[in-house]
Design an enzyme around this catalytic site. Structure first.
Site: not given
Ligand code: DOR
Ligand code: ZN
Length: 346
Positions: A14, A16, A100, A137, A175, A248
């Site tokens: 997971h 980003h 997702k 999520h 998460h 995450d």
């Molecule tokens: O804290 C988070 N940041 N939770 C999420 O679900 C998305 C993520 C983000 O894209 O910044």
């Molecule tokens: Zn995330």
């Protein structure tokens, strides 16, 4: 206690990576340690159709440091207009590994998410047929539900009814932050698993307010009370194959976090492995770090573990990580576990 530990190379289930300059700045931190990562599709606009994922994958590959063999595992962002055929074709070609589900409004860039889960039944049924995992999520968005209860209420009111309707659907609860989530996953059978983040193993909600408000510990789902943190640590370090690493890691510019309405997200890609070794050693379960970081995730996703290995070495001198990474638009603060990290990664 061992002072070196060699494990199969970890994957991040997971992650980003964002896009543009941010992508270029943060990708090396993940590619340095991880062989593969499940790439979150919550860009603006989101990665909804197969063609979007093809283009995003190309941008990621172009941003990789020379010689890197890092493999991005792409996902699509589920909307109420998503096409089962498009998703099935993208899975069949090997382009995507998961879809997702963001409940609309649950978190960063989730406005295009799903408002009513029953409107995507055809897509979810097709995913169950072809064995394509749904990454969830798991928080309700009803503002009347307390932010600390949103995960538990989601399990009861959305996830359990969904899994009863479509028992063949393979689900990753992303998460997980509560003992409710841990207990649900433990009782969920082979089609249910969970990712746990690095930061939720190291902080609880007290950290967010220690001596003032600490925006770099704000993420969603928000960290819960310590008893939940302890349940996450026990699940992660137990070796239970239903739990695996999803960092995450979610970079935001410092200016966007240190604000009157700061963004959710913790950037932990640079120091995650040192942090995890620290946690597993504290719990006396270094022997299970490989299961959590390198074996359980590929097993759930039907992939082979990596062949390469990484070696973690505990040194008396703490390993120093930069407090922030620089991007063309400004700094991004790195997760501060508030303890010295002695596990070096090579
Ligand atoms: O804290 C988070 N940041 N939770 C999420 O679900 C998305 C993520 C983000 O894209 O910044
Ligand atoms: Zn995330």
């Amino acid at each position: 206690m061992p002072t070196t530990l060699t494990i199969k190379q970890p994957d991040d289930w997971h992650l980003h990576l964002r896009d543009g300059d941010m992508l270029k700045s943060v990708l090396p931190d993940t590619a340095r340690h991880f062989a593969r990562a499940i790439i979150m599709p919550n860009l603006v606009p989101p990665v909804v159709r197969a063609a979007d994922a093809v283009a995003y994958r190309e941008r990621i590959m172009a941003a990789l440091p020379a010689g890197s063999t890092f493999e991005p595992l792409m996902t699509l962002y589920l909307t109420e207009a998503s096409s089962a055929d498009d998703i099935a074709a993208a899975a069949d070609s090997g382009l995507i590994r998961a879809v997702k589900l963001y409940p609309a409004g649950a978190t960063t860039n989730s406005d295009s998410g799903v408002k009513d889960i029953t409107r995507v039944t055809d897509v979810l049924e097709r995913m169950a047929e072809i064995g394509l995992p749904l990454c969830v999520h798991g928080e309700v968005t009803d503002p009347d539900i307390d932010i600390f209860d949103r995960e538990a209420v989601f399990i009861e009111s959305v996830l359990e009814p969904l899994r009863s309707r479509i028992p063949g659907l393979r689900v990753v609860m992303e998460h997980v932050t509560t003992s409710d989530g841990v207990d649900y996953v433990k009782s969920g059978g082979d089609n249910l698993a969970a990712t746990l983040t690095t930061h939720h193993l190291m902080i609880n909600r007290n950290h967010i307010f220690k001596g003032g408000i600490r925006p770099h510990y704000f993420c969603l789902p928000i960290a819960k009370r310590q008893s939940h943190q302890l349940a996450l640590r026990e699940a992660a370090t137990s070796g239970d194959k239903s739990f695996f690493l999803g960092t995450d890691s979610a970079p935001h510019l410092d200016g966007a976090k240190e604000s009157a309405c700061g963004c959710a997200g913790v950037y932990n890609a640079p120091n995650t492995l040192s942090c995890l070794a620290h946690v597993f050693e504290e719990e006396g379960r270094l022997d299970n770090l490989e299961s959590f970081a390198s074996l359980n995730g590929p097993a759930f996703y039907g992939l082979a573990p990596n062949v390469n290995t990484v070696t973690l070495e505990k040194r008396s001198e703490p390993v120093e990580y930069a407090a922030s990474v620089q991007t063309a638009e400004g700094p991004v603060t790195v997760f501060d576990p508030e303890c010295a990290l002695h596990w070096h990664v090579s």
